[in-house]
Design a protein around this motif. Sequence first.
Motif, short mmCIF file in Angstrom:
data_model
loop_
_atom_site.label_atom_id
_atom_site.label_comp_id
_atom_site.label_asym_id
_atom_site.label_seq_id
_atom_site.Cartn_x
_atom_site.Cartn_y
_atom_site.Cartn_z
N ALA A 25 -1.65 -2.84 -3.01
CA ALA A 25 -1.50 -1.84 -4.03
C ALA A 25 -2.79 -1.17 -4.14
O ALA A 25 -2.62 0.06 -4.30
CB ALA A 25 -1.02 -2.52 -5.47
N ALA A 64 1.02 -1.18 -0.27
CA ALA A 64 -0.15 0.18 0.07
C ALA A 64 0.70 1.25 -0.07
O ALA A 64 0.92 2.26 -0.88
CB ALA A 64 -0.98 -0.27 1.28
N ALA A 85 2.54 1.58 -3.55
CA ALA A 85 1.71 2.03 -4.51
C ALA A 85 1.33 3.51 -4.44
O ALA A 85 1.00 4.16 -5.47
CB ALA A 85 0.41 1.14 -4.27
N VAL A 91 -5.23 -0.71 -2.24
CA VAL A 91 -5.50 -0.12 -0.86
C VAL A 91 -4.68 1.50 -0.86
O VAL A 91 -5.17 2.47 -0.75
CB VAL A 91 -4.95 -0.89 0.38
N GLY A 92 -3.39 1.20 -1.45
CA GLY A 92 -2.56 2.51 -1.62
C GLY A 92 -2.86 3.49 -2.57
O GLY A 92 -3.21 4.48 -2.56
N VAL A 93 -3.26 2.99 -3.96
CA VAL A 93 -3.91 3.60 -4.92
C VAL A 93 -5.13 4.41 -4.77
O VAL A 93 -5.59 5.47 -4.75
CB VAL A 93 -3.89 2.88 -6.11
#
Lengths: 117, 335
Positions: B10, A105, A108, B12-14
């Motif tokens: 990823a 997370a 990203a 969650v991050g985006v």
Amino acid sequence: MTRRPAGGEAVASKRGIGSEQLLFWCLLELWVLNVADLLLTRYALWLGFATEENGVMRYFLHEGTLLAAVFKIGIVTVGVVALWRVRRRPAALAAAVLLTVVFAAVVAYQAAWLVSL
Amino acid sequence: MAALIVVVGAVVGVAGFAWEQAHAGWRPHVVAMQGGWRVSQPSLGVEAPSLAGDHAAWSAGPYTVVMDLRSGKTRLIGDARDAQSLAPPDVSERAATWAEYASGPDDTNLVYAYDFSSGRRQRLLETHAPLIAAPVVAGDTVTWLSGTGSAATVVSCDPATGRRRVLARGSHLGPFLFADGPFVAWSRQARPEAPFALVVVDTSTNEVSDLTLPDQSGASFDAPILADDTLVWQRSAGQSSTVNAYDLGTLVGHVVASGPLVGAPGFDGVTVAWAQREAGGAGFEIMSRRLSGGAVVRVARVAQNVQSVMVSGATVAWWAGSGQRSYLQTARLPL
């Protein structure tokens, strides 16, 4: 005379191998994501738009990229090895999965920010 | 399965990044117009824009925003929510600079530079001394005028190397500071009502010139622009207002525009642009003419009061309206 494993033991053994493989790949991903996090953080700091919120890492990044890399990669490597050593405990896999999700997370988020520039 | 875990992280991050961007308060409203853009800042307003080359920059509340005029893409380069106020940005073809003030026990003044090609922002100065003039940029080099009393200094800084150079130290410096190419110029005035002198430094040869603008009696000068060895000022005397151009070497001047002028004019070394009240109408006109001569051309008609006009190459821009309804609009200069 050899002893053939009973059916239940074979299944448990296979499951053990499966979760060990998953743990191995999670720890590998975690290690790679940690390096990516370091590189992206260093680049964002160079761009002047980021601040390191972690006080320990802030100190090491202030001292120099090499020292920060040695500390960050070193401490995660120690953690990865420690989790691998206790791989038979279910908590090891849970911790590795959680850490991998968190690191993915963070990486990203940083990558999305860089793409948006 | 291991790949799926990374994908979940990823996503969650985006998603977090997208949510943060959707709730960002700095984002301007950009509309493509014929030959340009119209930019407004909902609930903030556009303040003190600057234009050079392919970029424009402006303040919006506590934010400093830059826009690529080719793509219309905007970027937040300064967030002074912790500070008290901003100095307006100045842009060159290669960089932008601005200042942030934070009053309080620390009374800190910060000068920043943003490089368009690398996307890098640098804090060039952190000082407790007041900034007498907003920082200016020519090429990559940022210049500021700070200090009090006899300790005022004019300092230029190359952000790439961090090398600083003190161009002047003394008293009564300012309030005008401007730069173009190798030239840095500032005003020097003993008293507010006294005539002011201009000090011009050619940083490539270290040649210093002391100049006094003619016809200062009973007049006020605003919005100086230095470009291509020519200094353009707005000169107001009583009810009359003119845009004057002065050759930097001789200070021989001539009137470029006169009439019911409004706002600050723009100049890029070739073209002078200004705003004036529409004859017999309630609106305003954006006008331009070549410094070398030629006809005055009407660029656009504007309904709202114009605060400043800018020009760079084939692009002309105007800052109009007031408060939260202010906006920046760009257009192509008529051939």
